[in-house]
Design a protein around this motif. Structure first.
Motif, PDB file in Angstrom:
ATOM      1  N   LYS A 198     -30.426  36.810 -15.965  1.00 25.46           N
ATOM      2  CA  LYS A 198     -31.158  37.880 -16.648  1.00 25.46           C
ATOM      3  C   LYS A 198     -32.565  37.439 -17.066  1.00 25.46           C
ATOM      4  O   LYS A 198     -33.546  38.141 -16.826  1.00 25.46           O
ATOM      5  CB  LYS A 198     -30.378  38.335 -17.881  1.00 25.46           C
ATOM      6  N   SER A 199     -32.680  36.273 -17.662  1.00 27.94           N
ATOM      7  CA  SER A 199     -33.968  35.793 -18.159  1.00 27.94           C
ATOM      8  C   SER A 199     -34.958  35.582 -17.014  1.00 27.94           C
ATOM      9  O   SER A 199     -36.119  35.997 -17.098  1.00 27.94           O
ATOM     10  CB  SER A 199     -33.780  34.485 -18.925  1.00 27.94           C
TER      11      SER A 199
ATOM     12  N   THR B 173     -39.836  35.303 -14.629  1.00 31.41           N
ATOM     13  CA  THR B 173     -40.388  34.635 -13.446  1.00 31.41           C
ATOM     14  C   THR B 173     -40.509  35.553 -12.242  1.00 31.41           C
ATOM     15  O   THR B 173     -41.533  35.578 -11.546  1.00 31.41           O
ATOM     16  CB  THR B 173     -39.528  33.415 -13.066  1.00 31.41           C
ATOM     17  N   LEU B 174     -39.452  36.324 -11.958  1.00 32.85           N
ATOM     18  CA  LEU B 174     -39.426  37.151 -10.748  1.00 32.85           C
ATOM     19  C   LEU B 174     -40.293  38.407 -10.850  1.00 32.85           C
ATOM     20  O   LEU B 174     -40.436  39.132  -9.868  1.00 32.85           O
ATOM     21  CB  LEU B 174     -37.983  37.554 -10.412  1.00 32.85           C
ATOM     22  N   ARG B 175     -40.896  38.639 -12.018  1.00 27.28           N
ATOM     23  CA  ARG B 175     -41.759  39.817 -12.190  1.00 27.28           C
ATOM     24  C   ARG B 175     -43.183  39.557 -11.711  1.00 27.28           C
ATOM     25  O   ARG B 175     -44.027  40.451 -11.747  1.00 27.28           O
ATOM     26  CB  ARG B 175     -41.795  40.232 -13.667  1.00 27.28           C
ATOM     27  N   ASN B 176     -43.461  38.331 -11.265  1.00 23.10           N
ATOM     28  CA  ASN B 176     -44.793  37.999 -10.761  1.00 23.10           C
ATOM     29  C   ASN B 176     -45.082  38.798  -9.489  1.00 23.10           C
ATOM     30  O   ASN B 176     -44.283  38.793  -8.550  1.00 23.10           O
ATOM     31  CB  ASN B 176     -44.870  36.494 -10.475  1.00 23.10           C
TER      32      ASN B 176
ATOM     33  N   ALA C 141     -31.664  42.961  -4.669  1.00 22.16           N
ATOM     34  CA  ALA C 141     -32.619  43.928  -5.209  1.00 22.16           C
ATOM     35  C   ALA C 141     -33.019  43.604  -6.642  1.00 22.16           C
ATOM     36  O   ALA C 141     -33.949  44.222  -7.182  1.00 22.16           O
ATOM     37  CB  ALA C 141     -32.033  45.334  -5.142  1.00 22.16           C
ATOM     38  N   LEU C 142     -32.351  42.643  -7.266  1.00 25.11           N
ATOM     39  CA  LEU C 142     -32.762  42.199  -8.598  1.00 25.11           C
ATOM     40  C   LEU C 142     -34.129  41.527  -8.529  1.00 25.11           C
ATOM     41  O   LEU C 142     -34.798  41.364  -9.545  1.00 25.11           O
ATOM     42  CB  LEU C 142     -31.724  41.230  -9.181  1.00 25.11           C
ATOM     43  N   ILE C 143     -34.528  41.135  -7.315  1.00 21.48           N
ATOM     44  CA  ILE C 143     -35.863  40.586  -7.111  1.00 21.48           C
ATOM     45  C   ILE C 143     -36.793  41.757  -6.815  1.00 21.48           C
ATOM     46  O   ILE C 143     -36.624  42.442  -5.802  1.00 21.48           O
ATOM     47  CB  ILE C 143     -35.895  39.603  -5.921  1.00 21.48           C
ATOM     48  N   PRO C 144     -37.766  42.041  -7.679  1.00 21.17           N
ATOM     49  CA  PRO C 144     -38.671  43.170  -7.432  1.00 21.17           C
ATOM     50  C   PRO C 144     -39.343  43.065  -6.065  1.00 21.17           C
ATOM     51  O   PRO C 144     -39.893  42.022  -5.711  1.00 21.17           O
ATOM     52  CB  PRO C 144     -39.706  43.033  -8.565  1.00 21.17           C
ATOM     53  N   GLY C 145     -39.268  44.136  -5.303  1.00 16.74           N
ATOM     54  CA  GLY C 145     -39.862  44.134  -3.972  1.00 16.74           C
ATOM     55  C   GLY C 145     -38.829  44.169  -2.869  1.00 16.74           C
ATOM     56  O   GLY C 145     -39.121  44.588  -1.745  1.00 16.74           O
TER      57      GLY C 145
END
Length: 292
Positions: A114-115, A120-123, A169-173
């Motif tokens: 979750k963190s 980090t993955l929102r970059n 899909a939890l990774i944006p993009g």
């Protein structure tokens, strides 16, 4: 965020939620360009319900049939033995179990990471990279894979594979539909079958996560800093209605489109979008990290 901007974001949510182009990436990018900041967790979580209610409405007969058969088998309608209760010999009941199995990966990953997912993955550089990589994967996989399987052909291993695609899909993009569709096409599912699996498998995951996010986000509105980005309930409800109405039309159009055409157009769009975002990042028009 004013009323008009809220409606625009509701429209973006509706147009991108079901397509393999990543709605989270679009909301983040357009939110930053239009508002200069992230639209806010509360607003984003609430307008997602509009698109998910559109899914419930469109697939209401399928959902009712699956639930009826699933509960019927579970309570012994087709036999009191374990296999019968688990849906053996009943395709609709089995599909219910496959949807549950396919939901497990995204739930586990969402809890365990979750963190990282929220930070980090929102970059946006990660988003750019993922848009291109999964765009190319979707293009190649769709072009080379056969169309021989329908939803009725699914088994436990394939349900897990679909679930892994959804988990990514939890990774944006990546795009929830893009991940599941790519995995489905790689396993030989028809384009329409892969889309239907994507829609049905998303229901418990998206509604479950959406409810939790909405409760948490709305409770945070007591914080003045958070409340400052919230457009108000009138604008939020209006945006949710827009996402519902437009989303329903998009579902109809998308299913008709994939019954005739390939996913190549969506793959190309992903790559073009990634290039545009990269240029905006390089020129400083967009910050790589929200709030930076």
């Amino acid at each position: 965020m004013n009323f008009f901007q809220a409606i625009i974001l509701g429209l973006v949510q509706a147009l991108t939620e079901y397509l393999p182009v990543s709605s989270s990436a679009h909301i983040r990018i357009i939110g930053d360009l239009m508002l200069g900041h992230d639209p806010g967790a509360a607003f984003t979580a609430i307008i997602q319900f509009g698109t998910e209610f559109a899914v419930l409405l469109y697939f209401r007969h399928d959902i009712a049939r699956i639930l009826s058969h699933w509960f019927g088998c579970l309570f012994g309608r087709n036999g009191k033995d374990f296999k019968s209760r688990m849906g053996s010999g009943d395709k609709d009941a089995s599909l219910g179990w496959y949807i549950i199995i396919g939901t497990i990966p995204i739930v586990l990953a969402g809890v365990l990471f979750k963190s990282t997912i929220e930070t980090t993955l929102r970059n946006l550089w990660i988003t750019v990279t993922v848009l291109i990589v999964f765009g190319v994967l979707l293009w190649i996989t769709d072009a080379r894979s056969r169309q021989v399987k329908t939803i009725d052909d699914m088994n436990t291993k394939e349900a897990i594979a679909f679930g892994i695609g959804q988990m990514l899909a939890l990774i944006p993009g990546v795009s929830r539909s893009g991940g599941t569709i790519t995995f489905g096409r790689a396993m030989g599912y028809t384009r329409e079958a892969a889309v239907r699996v994507s829609f049905l498998m998303a229901i418990p995951a998206v509604f479950g996560a959406g409810i939790l996010e909405a409760i948490s986000a709305v409770s945070d509105l007591s914080d003045p800093a958070v409340a400052a980005t919230f457009p108000g309930w009138t604008a939020t409800i209006a945006a949710t209605i827009v996402s519902f109405l437009v989303g329903y039309v998009v579902i109809i159009g998308f299913l008709k489109f994939v019954s005739t055409f390939s996913y190549r157009a969506f793959a190309i769009y992903r790559i073009v979008l990634a290039v545009v975002v990269a240029i905006l990042l390089i020129t400083g028009a967009l910050p790589a990290v929200a709030g930076a």
